[in-house]
Each structure stands twice: as C-alpha cells, then as structure tokens.
Design an enzyme around this catalytic site. Structure first.
Site, short mmCIF file in Angstrom:
data_model
loop_
_atom_site.label_atom_id
_atom_site.label_comp_id
_atom_site.label_asym_id
_atom_site.label_seq_id
_atom_site.Cartn_x
_atom_site.Cartn_y
_atom_site.Cartn_z
CD GLN A 87 -103.73 -60.58 -29.92
OE1 GLN A 87 -103.28 -61.23 -31.01
NE2 GLN A 87 -102.84 -60.15 -28.97
CB CYS A 93 -100.63 -63.43 -29.87
SG CYS A 93 -99.07 -63.37 -29.43
CG HIS A 249 -97.53 -61.70 -33.12
ND1 HIS A 249 -98.51 -61.22 -32.03
CD2 HIS A 249 -98.27 -61.85 -33.99
CE1 HIS A 249 -99.73 -61.22 -32.31
NE2 HIS A 249 -99.51 -61.78 -33.75
CG ASN A 273 -101.05 -61.19 -37.04
OD1 ASN A 273 -101.00 -61.55 -36.01
ND2 ASN A 273 -100.79 -60.13 -37.59
CD1 TRP A 275 -102.66 -59.31 -32.96
CD2 TRP A 275 -101.76 -57.57 -34.18
NE1 TRP A 275 -101.69 -58.74 -32.52
CE2 TRP A 275 -100.89 -57.78 -33.11
CE3 TRP A 275 -101.19 -56.58 -35.33
CZ2 TRP A 275 -100.00 -57.02 -32.67
CZ3 TRP A 275 -100.06 -55.99 -34.92
CH2 TRP A 275 -99.39 -56.02 -33.60
#
Length: 433
Positions: A87, A93, A249, A273, A275
């Site tokens: 990301q 997200c 998130h 995740n 990220w």
C-alpha cells in the site's frame, strides 16, 4: 432459494468511456508509439484534490515502469500473490485487502486480470475488468504512474520485485471511480463486490456466536473472498497501535486452524495487512515471535508458522473477535452461517433494473421502486438475500458520507429474509483507511 423468473442472460462486457483495448493497442503499434490516455491524463486531476491537499503532494511526475530504476518491469512474475501488494500514499486498504484475497482465487482473478506483458505487443496500454451494477466493465489505462523521487506514489512494486500488476490495477480502479482521491477511504463491501459480482455475508464479531474456524474453512472451500476490519481508535485515522494492529483498517483473512496447545486445542486465524513487508503486525498471542509457537507440539507447526515481516500473522480467534469489528465473506454462493456454516446446494438470481415508480408523500417527493418475486423451494435457514445497488449518486451527497439516504423493506411470508447491503450507502461501519 430464489427462483428465476426469466432465463439467465450472459452479460456483455461494457467498454468504459467507449475505449476498445484492441483497437487502441493496434493503432499505437502501427504508429510506433506508446498509448497516452487522455480520459485519465497524467495530471493532478487524476490524483484529485483531496489527496493533493491532505498529503500536501507536490513535484509529482508520471513515469512508465521501464523508466523507473530497478531493472526491467514485469506485469506478473511467476504468479500473483498478496505479497506483491504494498500500500502507498492512498488510504485504500479497503480495496487492497479485497484484492489480497482475490489473489488466492484463480476463478475470480482471471476475470479481472487479462494476460498482458511489457514485452509482447507492448504499447503502454493495459486493461482490467470490474463488476458494476450487474455487468462487467472493462477499463483501459496507460501505464504512466505518479511518482515522487522515482518511487511510486501509490501502490508500488515490492523491493527487487518489479511486478507492476498491482500498481496498474489500482490505477484502473481509480479511473473507474474518478481519481485516486476516490480510493482514499472506502468500504470493504464495495471492493469485494466490484472484484467479483458476488454476495456479501457480514459477520458482526462482537455479537455473532459463529464458529470462526469452520466459517473460514467453509468460505475458503467455496472460493470466497474473506476480509475483516478493525474499529476506529482514539482518532478518526488509521494508526498503528501498541499491539501491532492498525485502527480503522482492513485486513485479508488468509486461513484459520485448530492447533494443539498444551493439553488442549486453540483456534487461531491468519490475517494479512495491505501495508505489506516490514510493516505493522500483531504482537500478541500466536504472533510471529510469540511464546505459543515455542510451546506447541502440533506437527503442522513448521507449515503454519512462517516468521517473516511480510504483513501476515496469526492470532487467536478469541483475540480476533475482541480486536476486530466485522468479517466479510464474498461468494457467488451465499453462505448460511446460522445452520452449521453450510453452502446452499443451489442458488438462483433475480435482477431488477430501472423499474422505478414515482410517487409523492407528505414528506416531499420520493422514488418508490416496487418489485415482486417468488420463492418456490423454501428450505431451512436463509432463503433470500437482497442486495441493493444505486448506480447514480445524488449530487448533494459527499463521497466521505458514511450512509446513503436510502431505505428499503422486504416483505415476505412465511420465510425468513436476510437483507444484505451492497454499496456504501447502507454500510454500518465507517470508511476504512
């Protein structure tokens, strides 16, 4: 189980903005030049004012992947994986978690990702498909990406990977919605439906007495996409907390198991995740470096426990239900969670479009859409799933509004009904970052 009132008709592919990929590509090849998409230009307008102002973006330039450092670009290298996704500067997200789940499902991802290359018949043009209001829409883009300092501003290829399908797919979705700013905060249900055309099952983790391991395994067997979300924290932004989770998130659910622990069993769930590599991971029980992995004698330990900073981690189902607010399962076949997490053996669909009855009430003008359908084979559990999609957003509704001013009622007798919202106007949770 709903009953078809009309034969199913295979939907045709809609060309977004009337752009035909083959025609545009062949023209560029014949002219010996790369494609420049004037409908989504390499300009600030394609990023959008919300991101430009909130992130204080300046000195943004647009480059094609082969003009970036790191070696020759690839569209897909070996195979696609959630670990290809990292990301970037947009808070999308909600889209990337759904996309991470999509990578685990060849059936769905083949509908989204066309076979494309940076070498064979390369003309700087790519295409992707998304589900919009009952039909597949093909979106054409050029491969110019916004960068700062030779680093992709939004989704970027993993270090030393040079695999650009996530960056280009994100750009196509931004074009479909209007700009990269329209990816900045959103709802998991939207992304799941847009990537599949499926039906959403929403599990409220704080109140639903669901067998999570069985639910995840049943959904996985059905080829479903599974995601989840954390509640907001002290502020209305996504922030990494002390326990390693990120507030407000979205995460991808990648597995669930029962594992031997001490003298009994413990249920654990695996999450990823968006990220990506080197970013926030759960630090509690069953996390990568936790004592629980040292103490378990389960023979699957080496298979399940991969101690890597790749954004993926395990946690106990008990902690998951306490720390997360909802889990979303998207499938072509609705899952009945109240009768043993089973799949419907048969499923039919009825679709109504543009059948609006205008009317007036004491409260002012309104549009009443009234539809009739029959259910001819009643069974235990959920018989009907109702999804509502609004194709046109009222001009007075801000994009960040959490709820859409729309109400609907389903009146059926004598069977049970589940109302399943589709699109952000009926979401009960805040937009995710």
């Amino acid at each position: 189980m709903a009953y078809y009132q009309e034969p199913s008709v295979e939907t045709s592919i809609i060309k977004f903005k009337d752009q035909d990929f083959t025609t545009l590509r062949d023209h560029c090849l014949s002219m010996g030049r790369t494609f420049k998409d004037e409908t989504f230009p390499a300009a600030d307008s394609s990023i959008g004012q919300k991101l430009l102002q909130e992130k204080r973006l300046s000195n943004v330039i647009w480059k094609r992947p082969q003009d970036l450092p790191g070696g020759p670009p690839h569209f897909i290298l070996d195979d696609i994986s959630r670990f290809d996704i990292q990301q970037g500067g947009a808070a999308d997200c909600w889209f990337l978690a759904a996309l991470g789940s999509l990578t685990q499902n060849p059936q769905y991802r083949q509908k989204i990702l066309m076979v494309q290359s940076f070498s064979h018949q390369y003309a700087g043009i790519f295409r992707f498909r998304f589900w919009q209001c009952g039909q597949w829409v093909e979106v054409v883009i050029d491969d110019r990406l916004p960068v700062q300092g030779d680093k992709c501003l939004f989704v970027r290829p993993r270090h030393q990977n040079q695999e650009f399908w996530p960056c280009l797919l994100e750009k196509a979705y931004a074009k479909l919605l209007g700009s990269y700013s329209d990816l900045h905060y959103g709802f998991l249900e939207d992304a799941l439906v847009d990537l599949t055309g499926g039906v959403i099952t929403n599990i409220h983790l704080h109140s639903s007495p669901v067998d999570l391991v069985k639910a995840v395994k049943t959904a996985t067997k059905a080829g479903s996409l599974i995601t989840c979300a954390t509640p907001s924290g002290p502020t209305d932004t996504a922030q990494a907390m002390e326990n390693g989770l990120v507030s407000l998130h979205a995460y991808t659910v990648t597995g669930a198991e029962q594992i031997q622990y001490r003298r009994g069993w413990e249920e654990i769930i695996s999450l990823w995740n968006p990220w990506g590599w080197g970013e926030a991971e759960w630090r509690g029980r069953w996390s990568d470096g936790s004592q629980e992995w040292e103490e378990t004698c389960d023979p699957r330990k080496s298979q399940l426990h991969k101690k890597r900073e790749d954004g993926e981690f395990w946690m106990s189902c008990q902690d998951f239900q306490q720390k997360f607010i909802a889990m979303f399962i998207c499938s072509e076949i609705p899952i009945t969670l109240d009768h043993g997490n089973t799949l419907h053996e048969g499923w039919s669909q009825i679709m109504f479009r543009k059948q609006v009855i205008l009317g007036n009430t004491a409260g002012g003008p309104r549009n009443d859409a009234q539809f009739n359908f029959s259910v001819q084979e009643p069974m235990e559990g959920t018989n009907v799933v109702v999804c509502v999609t609004v194709a046109v957003t009222p001009s007075n509704l801000k994009a960040e509004d959490a709820k859409f001013p729309l109400d609907f009622q389903v009146i059926l007798h004598p069977i049970d009904v589940v109302s399943c919202p589709s699109k952000k106007h009926l979401s009960a949770h805040p937009s995710l970052r």
